[in-house]
Scaffold this active site. Structure first.
Site, PDB file in Angstrom:
ATOM      1  N   PRO A   1      -5.322 -16.895  -3.928  1.00 12.68           N
ATOM      2  CA  PRO A   1      -4.155 -17.267  -3.133  1.00 12.68           C
ATOM      3  C   PRO A   1      -4.404 -17.307  -1.631  1.00 12.68           C
ATOM      4  O   PRO A   1      -5.136 -16.493  -1.079  1.00 12.68           O
ATOM      5  CB  PRO A   1      -3.128 -16.178  -3.470  1.00 12.68           C
ATOM      6  CG  PRO A   1      -3.909 -15.042  -4.000  1.00 12.68           C
ATOM      7  CD  PRO A   1      -5.114 -15.636  -4.651  1.00 12.68           C
ATOM      8  N   ASN A   2      -3.806 -18.299  -1.039  1.00 13.37           N
ATOM      9  CA  ASN A   2      -3.765 -18.533   0.408  1.00 13.37           C
ATOM     10  C   ASN A   2      -5.087 -19.046   0.989  1.00 13.37           C
ATOM     11  O   ASN A   2      -5.135 -19.389   2.161  1.00 13.37           O
ATOM     12  CB  ASN A   2      -3.296 -17.278   1.168  1.00 13.37           C
ATOM     13  CG  ASN A   2      -1.920 -16.862   0.731  1.00 13.37           C
ATOM     14  OD1 ASN A   2      -1.013 -17.683   0.694  1.00 13.37           O
ATOM     15  ND2 ASN A   2      -1.752 -15.607   0.378  1.00 13.37           N
TER      16      ASN A   2
ATOM     17  N   ARG B   1      -4.789 -20.586   8.697  1.00 13.16           N
ATOM     18  CA  ARG B   1      -4.254 -19.231   8.565  1.00 13.16           C
ATOM     19  C   ARG B   1      -5.122 -18.227   9.316  1.00 13.16           C
ATOM     20  O   ARG B   1      -6.309 -18.125   9.077  1.00 13.16           O
ATOM     21  CB  ARG B   1      -4.225 -18.852   7.086  1.00 13.16           C
ATOM     22  CG  ARG B   1      -3.842 -17.431   6.825  1.00 13.16           C
ATOM     23  CD  ARG B   1      -4.024 -17.079   5.355  1.00 13.16           C
ATOM     24  NE  ARG B   1      -3.780 -15.668   5.160  1.00 13.16           N
ATOM     25  CZ  ARG B   1      -4.400 -14.936   4.262  1.00 13.16           C
ATOM     26  NH1 ARG B   1      -5.311 -15.466   3.492  1.00 13.16           N
ATOM     27  NH2 ARG B   1      -4.121 -13.662   4.149  1.00 13.16           N
TER      28      ARG B   1
ATOM     29  N   TYR C   1     -10.257 -15.512   9.697  1.00 13.92           N
ATOM     30  CA  TYR C   1     -10.860 -16.391   8.693  1.00 13.92           C
ATOM     31  C   TYR C   1     -11.586 -17.606   9.271  1.00 13.92           C
ATOM     32  O   TYR C   1     -12.189 -18.370   8.529  1.00 13.92           O
ATOM     33  CB  TYR C   1      -9.785 -16.862   7.708  1.00 13.92           C
ATOM     34  CG  TYR C   1      -9.126 -15.715   6.979  1.00 13.92           C
ATOM     35  CD1 TYR C   1      -9.813 -15.021   5.992  1.00 13.92           C
ATOM     36  CD2 TYR C   1      -7.835 -15.309   7.287  1.00 13.92           C
ATOM     37  CE1 TYR C   1      -9.220 -13.961   5.320  1.00 13.92           C
ATOM     38  CE2 TYR C   1      -7.240 -14.251   6.622  1.00 13.92           C
ATOM     39  CZ  TYR C   1      -7.937 -13.589   5.640  1.00 13.92           C
ATOM     40  OH  TYR C   1      -7.354 -12.537   4.981  1.00 13.92           O
TER      41      TYR C   1
ATOM     42  N   ASN D   1     -13.530 -15.297  -5.040  1.00 16.51           N
ATOM     43  CA  ASN D   1     -12.751 -14.648  -3.991  1.00 16.51           C
ATOM     44  C   ASN D   1     -11.315 -14.641  -4.502  1.00 16.51           C
ATOM     45  O   ASN D   1     -10.592 -15.612  -4.342  1.00 16.51           O
ATOM     46  CB  ASN D   1     -12.869 -15.400  -2.662  1.00 16.51           C
ATOM     47  CG  ASN D   1     -12.149 -14.687  -1.535  1.00 16.51           C
ATOM     48  OD1 ASN D   1     -11.301 -13.840  -1.775  1.00 16.51           O
ATOM     49  ND2 ASN D   1     -12.477 -15.047  -0.308  1.00 16.51           N
TER      50      ASN D   1
ATOM     51  N   ALA E   1      -5.905 -11.650  -2.349  1.00 15.24           N
ATOM     52  CA  ALA E   1      -5.009 -10.506  -2.535  1.00 15.24           C
ATOM     53  C   ALA E   1      -4.964 -10.021  -3.974  1.00 15.24           C
ATOM     54  O   ALA E   1      -4.725  -8.827  -4.219  1.00 15.24           O
ATOM     55  CB  ALA E   1      -3.608 -10.865  -2.062  1.00 15.24           C
TER      56      ALA E   1
ATOM     57  N   GLU F   1     -18.347 -11.128  -6.436  1.00 15.87           N
ATOM     58  CA  GLU F   1     -17.097 -11.027  -5.687  1.00 15.87           C
ATOM     59  C   GLU F   1     -17.384 -11.258  -4.210  1.00 15.87           C
ATOM     60  O   GLU F   1     -18.288 -10.637  -3.656  1.00 15.87           O
ATOM     61  CB  GLU F   1     -16.497  -9.639  -5.905  1.00 15.87           C
ATOM     62  CG  GLU F   1     -15.228  -9.372  -5.145  1.00 15.87           C
ATOM     63  CD  GLU F   1     -14.719  -7.950  -5.336  1.00 15.87           C
ATOM     64  OE1 GLU F   1     -13.789  -7.572  -4.605  1.00 15.87           O
ATOM     65  OE2 GLU F   1     -15.249  -7.207  -6.186  1.00 15.87           O
TER      66      GLU F   1
ATOM     67  N   HIS G   1     -15.576 -11.773  -0.219  1.00 19.05           N
ATOM     68  CA  HIS G   1     -14.432 -11.732   0.689  1.00 19.05           C
ATOM     69  C   HIS G   1     -14.913 -12.146   2.070  1.00 19.05           C
ATOM     70  O   HIS G   1     -15.988 -11.720   2.507  1.00 19.05           O
ATOM     71  CB  HIS G   1     -13.806 -10.334   0.750  1.00 19.05           C
ATOM     72  CG  HIS G   1     -13.270  -9.913  -0.566  1.00 19.05           C
ATOM     73  ND1 HIS G   1     -12.084 -10.393  -1.060  1.00 19.05           N
ATOM     74  CD2 HIS G   1     -13.790  -9.095  -1.512  1.00 19.05           C
ATOM     75  CE1 HIS G   1     -11.887  -9.879  -2.264  1.00 19.05           C
ATOM     76  NE2 HIS G   1     -12.912  -9.095  -2.562  1.00 19.05           N
TER      77      HIS G   1
ATOM     78  N   ARG H   1      -9.773  -3.209   7.032  1.00 21.64           N
ATOM     79  CA  ARG H   1      -8.382  -3.650   7.045  1.00 21.64           C
ATOM     80  C   ARG H   1      -7.476  -2.591   6.414  1.00 21.64           C
ATOM     81  O   ARG H   1      -7.851  -1.438   6.305  1.00 21.64           O
ATOM     82  CB  ARG H   1      -8.295  -5.003   6.337  1.00 21.64           C
ATOM     83  CG  ARG H   1      -9.151  -6.056   7.082  1.00 21.64           C
ATOM     84  CD  ARG H   1      -9.089  -7.424   6.475  1.00 21.64           C
ATOM     85  NE  ARG H   1      -7.739  -7.970   6.615  1.00 21.64           N
ATOM     86  CZ  ARG H   1      -7.332  -9.047   5.958  1.00 21.64           C
ATOM     87  NH1 ARG H   1      -8.148  -9.688   5.135  1.00 21.64           N
ATOM     88  NH2 ARG H   1      -6.106  -9.499   6.136  1.00 21.64           N
TER      89      ARG H   1
END
Length: 137
Positions: free
Chosen positions: A9-10, A17, A22, A71, A74, A95, A97, A104
């Site tokens: 998502p996103n 964004r 990012y 990825n 969330a 995985e 990110h 964070r």
């Protein structure tokens, strides 16, 4: 070698964004660069904002591809279902990110993906996808 990058998502908003986290490049632009850089690798790409669609894609490719670069965004921190899907397939998963999730919010420190992943790469920006591809070569 046949690899797929699956983004959650996103991540369709990359380039727009929170560019301070990012970056300003879209994922489509970066994916074209990856295809040029890794000409001997058959690269596919999939993105969805919907948890069930990500699980369906993992089931679809999880027995035929040589590797999955995931990825889950969330959903990494919330989806037992995605973690179980990875446990249930044969194709190894790395995985990825873009940000350093441990720098964070606290809730981002927990991953339901990591226990079932071949490896985890985070904090190197989009370069993390490049590193994940190299891990399969």
């Amino acid at each position: 070698m046949k690899l797929i990058i699956i983004n959650g998502p996103n991540l369709n908003l990359l380039g727009k964004r929170e560019p301070e986290i990012y970056g300003s490049q879209t994922f489509d632009q970066y994916f074209r660069e990856l295809q040029l850089r890794f000409k001997n690798v058959e690269l596919a790409y999939y993105q969805s904002n919907i948890e069930g669609e990500l699980i369906d894609k993992l089931h679809e490719v999880g027995f035929d591809f040589d590797g999955i670069i995931l990825n889950a965004a969330a959903y990494t921190h919330t989806s037992v279902g995605i973690g179980d899907a990875i446990k249930g397939i044969e194709t190894p998963v790395v995985e990825v990110h873009i940000s350093n999730v441990h720098a964070r919010e606290d809730f981002r420190h927990k991953s339901y993906i990591s226990p079932n992943a071949k490896g985890v790469i985070f904090g190197f920006g989009l370069k993390g996808y490049d590193l994940a591809i190299q891990s399969f070569l």
